[in-house]
Design a protein around this motif. Structure first.
Motif, mmCIF file in Angstrom:
data_model
loop_
_atom_site.group_PDB
_atom_site.id
_atom_site.type_symbol
_atom_site.label_atom_id
_atom_site.label_comp_id
_atom_site.label_asym_id
_atom_site.label_seq_id
_atom_site.Cartn_x
_atom_site.Cartn_y
_atom_site.Cartn_z
ATOM 1 N N ASP A 92 0.654 -1.161 -0.046
ATOM 2 C CA ASP A 92 -0.549 -0.100 0.433
ATOM 3 C C ASP A 92 0.479 1.362 0.199
ATOM 4 O O ASP A 92 2.454 1.140 0.546
ATOM 5 C CB ASP A 92 -0.817 0.300 0.945
ATOM 6 N N THR A 98 2.228 1.048 -4.969
ATOM 7 C CA THR A 98 1.357 1.492 -5.273
ATOM 8 C C THR A 98 1.369 2.504 -5.522
ATOM 9 O O THR A 98 2.356 3.344 -5.152
ATOM 10 C CB THR A 98 0.407 2.032 -3.330
ATOM 11 N N TYR A 130 -3.653 11.257 -6.635
ATOM 12 C CA TYR A 130 -3.505 12.472 -5.899
ATOM 13 C C TYR A 130 -2.913 13.847 -5.745
ATOM 14 O O TYR A 130 -2.708 14.857 -5.143
ATOM 15 C CB TYR A 130 -4.585 12.581 -4.913
ATOM 16 N N LYS A 132 -0.528 -0.078 -8.617
ATOM 17 C CA LYS A 132 -1.719 -0.450 -8.407
ATOM 18 C C LYS A 132 -2.283 0.607 -8.365
ATOM 19 O O LYS A 132 -1.081 2.078 -7.721
ATOM 20 C CB LYS A 132 -2.160 -0.943 -6.747
ATOM 21 N N MET A 156 -5.497 13.445 2.032
ATOM 22 C CA MET A 156 -5.407 14.197 1.369
ATOM 23 C C MET A 156 -5.062 15.792 2.477
ATOM 24 O O MET A 156 -4.474 16.897 1.868
ATOM 25 C CB MET A 156 -6.434 14.802 -0.043
ATOM 26 N N LYS A 196 -10.017 18.169 -7.534
ATOM 27 C CA LYS A 196 -10.391 16.974 -7.772
ATOM 28 C C LYS A 196 -10.368 16.724 -9.910
ATOM 29 O O LYS A 196 -10.283 15.514 -9.475
ATOM 30 C CB LYS A 196 -11.811 16.092 -7.127
ATOM 31 N N ALA A 254 -10.252 -3.391 -8.048
ATOM 32 C CA ALA A 254 -10.628 -3.708 -6.396
ATOM 33 C C ALA A 254 -11.447 -3.038 -6.020
ATOM 34 O O ALA A 254 -11.190 -1.499 -6.092
ATOM 35 C CB ALA A 254 -9.129 -3.764 -5.934
ATOM 36 N N GLN A 255 -11.752 -3.466 -5.111
ATOM 37 C CA GLN A 255 -13.117 -2.578 -3.836
ATOM 38 C C GLN A 255 -13.010 -2.354 -2.513
ATOM 39 O O GLN A 255 -11.917 -3.517 -2.744
ATOM 40 C CB GLN A 255 -14.117 -2.079 -4.243
HETATM 41 C C1 FAD Z 1 -8.890 -1.405 -3.640
HETATM 42 C C2 FAD Z 1 -8.265 -0.349 -2.357
HETATM 43 C C3 FAD Z 1 -7.374 -0.703 -2.017
HETATM 44 C C4 FAD Z 1 -6.617 1.344 -1.724
HETATM 45 N N1 FAD Z 1 -5.427 1.349 -1.165
HETATM 46 C C5 FAD Z 1 -4.631 2.670 -0.673
HETATM 47 C C6 FAD Z 1 -3.483 2.761 -0.331
HETATM 48 O O1 FAD Z 1 -2.161 1.534 -0.622
HETATM 49 N N2 FAD Z 1 -2.885 4.175 -0.582
HETATM 50 C C7 FAD Z 1 -4.097 4.971 -0.391
HETATM 51 O O2 FAD Z 1 -2.951 6.038 -0.117
HETATM 52 N N3 FAD Z 1 -5.080 4.944 0.040
HETATM 53 C C8 FAD Z 1 -6.020 3.852 -0.908
HETATM 54 N N4 FAD Z 1 -6.311 3.498 -1.242
HETATM 55 C C9 FAD Z 1 -7.865 4.384 -0.839
HETATM 56 C C10 FAD Z 1 -8.426 5.640 -2.558
HETATM 57 O O3 FAD Z 1 -6.288 5.835 -2.823
HETATM 58 C C11 FAD Z 1 -9.198 6.561 -2.586
HETATM 59 O O4 FAD Z 1 -9.364 6.996 -0.966
HETATM 60 C C12 FAD Z 1 -10.691 5.874 -2.334
HETATM 61 O O5 FAD Z 1 -10.522 4.903 -2.993
HETATM 62 C C13 FAD Z 1 -12.170 7.418 -3.027
HETATM 63 O O6 FAD Z 1 -11.106 7.555 -4.316
HETATM 64 P P1 FAD Z 1 -12.251 6.693 -5.768
HETATM 65 O O7 FAD Z 1 -11.380 6.959 -6.973
HETATM 66 O O8 FAD Z 1 -12.208 5.708 -5.472
HETATM 67 O O9 FAD Z 1 -13.270 7.413 -5.508
HETATM 68 P P2 FAD Z 1 -13.577 9.143 -6.091
HETATM 69 O O10 FAD Z 1 -14.774 9.275 -5.203
HETATM 70 O O11 FAD Z 1 -13.715 9.477 -7.634
HETATM 71 O O12 FAD Z 1 -12.447 9.768 -5.740
HETATM 72 C C14 FAD Z 1 -11.796 10.423 -3.700
HETATM 73 C C15 FAD Z 1 -10.769 10.567 -4.464
HETATM 74 O O13 FAD Z 1 -10.332 11.617 -5.127
HETATM 75 C C16 FAD Z 1 -9.254 12.975 -4.575
HETATM 76 N N5 FAD Z 1 -9.939 13.676 -4.063
HETATM 77 C C17 FAD Z 1 -10.700 14.510 -3.582
HETATM 78 N N6 FAD Z 1 -11.129 15.664 -3.950
HETATM 79 C C18 FAD Z 1 -9.902 16.194 -4.178
HETATM 80 C C19 FAD Z 1 -9.243 17.111 -4.317
HETATM 81 N N7 FAD Z 1 -9.812 18.714 -4.434
HETATM 82 N N8 FAD Z 1 -7.958 17.688 -5.308
HETATM 83 C C20 FAD Z 1 -7.024 16.361 -5.868
HETATM 84 N N9 FAD Z 1 -7.628 15.592 -5.322
HETATM 85 C C21 FAD Z 1 -9.204 15.047 -5.099
HETATM 86 C C22 FAD Z 1 -9.033 12.291 -3.047
HETATM 87 O O14 FAD Z 1 -7.518 11.232 -3.053
HETATM 88 C C23 FAD Z 1 -10.466 11.371 -3.018
HETATM 89 O O15 FAD Z 1 -9.996 10.625 -2.053
HETATM 90 C C24 FAD Z 1 -7.555 2.355 -1.950
HETATM 91 C C25 FAD Z 1 -8.539 2.064 -2.317
HETATM 92 C C26 FAD Z 1 -9.424 0.619 -2.856
HETATM 93 C C27 FAD Z 1 -10.513 0.703 -3.234
#
Ligand code: FAD
Length: 401
Positions: free
Chosen positions: A184, A215, A219, A244, A251, A271, A332-333
């Motif tokens: 991760d 990974t 962002y 990944k 953030m 975003k 992956a979710q």
């Molecule tokens: C299977 C899996 C593994 C994961 N592993 C990790 C990991 O190893 N490390 C890690 O850090 N996270 C990890 N995450 C979490 C991931 O980084 C996101 O926080 C989460 O999945 C939300 O992003 P999204 O693509 O699903 O959805 P969306 O809803 O499309 O995006 C939300 C994401 O967009 C970004 N964002 C939102 N607002 C802004 C803004 N104003 N400016 C810039 N960017 C913005 C943020 O990253 C926020 O989490 C994982 C998630 C999953 C599902």
């Protein structure tokens, strides 16, 4: 080229096929509660307070958030959950989600738990991959010093050696049983050390197949450049690249630290900019993967709950001549969230796996608080989860009438 099939993420009959009526109702009540920032705030405070006073609150946690977002307390607890999802084509990635540990015994225990998940994966089709966090097995301050090139004192140098040995032990075992393992990504100020560990392990263990995945958090700025550098290094080093892609989970923390310490924020300005970077990285990696006959040692995981990103990756793969089930890509979710993406994609033959967190209830609380917090926005994820669950409840009611 394989036929492009639109993915209907609104097909709630498929999305919620793993849920009985009772579990659907439970999820509905939970997401409705989480949609209230006030209730989440008060609930978090009361839970912390009750746990600190050792009040008998575990039963309530177990029946609500824990049940929604975790597979159980042990690897054995997770097995039936994984098998239940697997019958419907969705795999599981067991994730020992204990955070914030600070002593050597706890780090060693996390390594043992990760090895246990990999041993299960070696036997069970329902568990195709493993995962771990470097902060689960190493001291954060030491990782920060390594990342910033600050000289380590002798005890930190020993801790760094031990961390490298622990990562190697996990990746060596993963390689020996043929189970891919993801590392991760975490905060930017320790990520350099994590990247170093991950790419070292790839050099060692990704010679024939992709076993180790790093990974990339899109962002962050400059991630497409980081991906190109990783692809070049892998090509020159003669090893396979596993990545990944996620958007990123820290953030607020990143932005406020950058502001308080007076350095430019490492996070994208909006975003929309994060989405552009994410999609550009996924596209670059799928183009590098090429067509099936190119036989590249490349593999990727889309860790996201974003429908557009999932659809984009799926379409790119089909355009390159891959069939859904053969492409070296996992969608992956997280367990308990976005079943509409997981089960619809699995229904169309894509490889789908959900992180299945586990650990003792009191120790997975930080993970659960994060899930509660990110689900408080009615506009975002929760609004969508709630609307879909509601739709499915109504559909089932209509069927029964
Ligand atoms: C299977 C899996 C593994 C994961 N592993 C990790 C990991 O190893 N490390 C890690 O850090 N996270 C990890 N995450 C979490 C991931 O980084 C996101 O926080 C989460 O999945 C939300 O992003 P999204 O693509 O699903 O959805 P969306 O809803 O499309 O995006 C939300 C994401 O967009 C970004 N964002 C939102 N607002 C802004 C803004 N104003 N400016 C810039 N960017 C913005 C943020 O990253 C926020 O989490 C994982 C998630 C999953 C599902």
């Amino acid at each position: 080229m394989h036929l492009l099939m639109p993915l209907n993420f609104r097909d709630t009959a498929i999305a919620f096929q793993s849920h009985s009526d009772a579990s659907l109702n439970r999820s509905y009540l939970l997401f409705r509660t989480l949609a209230s920032p006030f209730l989440v705030k008060v609930g978090t405070f009361l839970t912390l307070w009750a746990l600190a006073w050792k009040l008998p609150i575990k039963g309530l946690i177990r029946a609500t958030v824990f049940r929604q977002f975790c597979g159980g307390e042990t690897v054995a607890d997770c097995k039936p959950v994984a098998q239940h999802h697997w019958k419907l084509g969705v795999a599981s990635i067991l994730d020992y989600s204990v955070e914030g540990q600070t002593d050597q015994a706890a780090y060693e225990h996390s390594v043992e738990m990760t090895l246990e998940t990999l041993a299960l994966a070696a036997k069970e089709d329902s568990v195709p991959l493993g995962v771990f966090k470097v902060t689960g097995i190493a001291d954060t301050d030491m990782l920060e010093k390594v990342s910033q090139g600050i000289e380590l004192n002798s005890s930190e140098a020993i801790a760094w050696e031990r961390t490298q040995a622990r990562v190697d032990r996990i990746c060596h075992y993963a390689h020996s049983v043929g189970v891919p393992v993801m590392i991760d990504a975490e905060e930017t100020w320790i990520q350099e050390a994590i990247d170093r560990l991950a790419y070292q392990a790839m050099q060692r263990y990704n010679r024939e197949d992709v076993i180790v995945f790093n990974t990339i958090q899109c962002y962050r700025t400059e991630r497409l450049a980081a991906l190109h550098a990783a692809m070049l290094a892998a090509e020159q080093g003669g090893y396979g690249l596993g990545i990944k892609f996620v958007r990123g989970a820290y953030m607020e923390k990143e932005r406020s630290r950058a502001q308080s310490k007076g350095y430019p924020s490492p996070i994208q300005p909006s975003k929309a900019a994060t989405d552009v970077e994410f999609n550009a990285c996924v596209k670059a990696m799928i183009l590098a993967l090429g067509r099936p006959e190119d036989s590249k040692t490349l593999a990727l995981i889309i860790g996201s709950h974003n429908e557009d990103s999932a659809e984009l990756a799926a379409n790119l793969l089909l355009e390159q001549g891959w069939s859904a089930s053969e492409a070296p890509i996992w969608f992956a979710q997280l367990f308990g969230m976005s079943d509409h993406i997981s089960f619809v994609m699995a229904h169309h033959g894509y490889r789908v796996a959900k992180y299945l967190p586990f650990g003792p209830i009191e120790k997975v609380m930080p993970y659960l608080f994060r899930r509660a917090e990110e689900n408080t926005s009615v506009k975002g994820q929760t609004g969508r989860e709630l609307a879909l669950i509601l739709e499915e409840r109504q559909r089932r009611k209509r069927l029964n009438n």
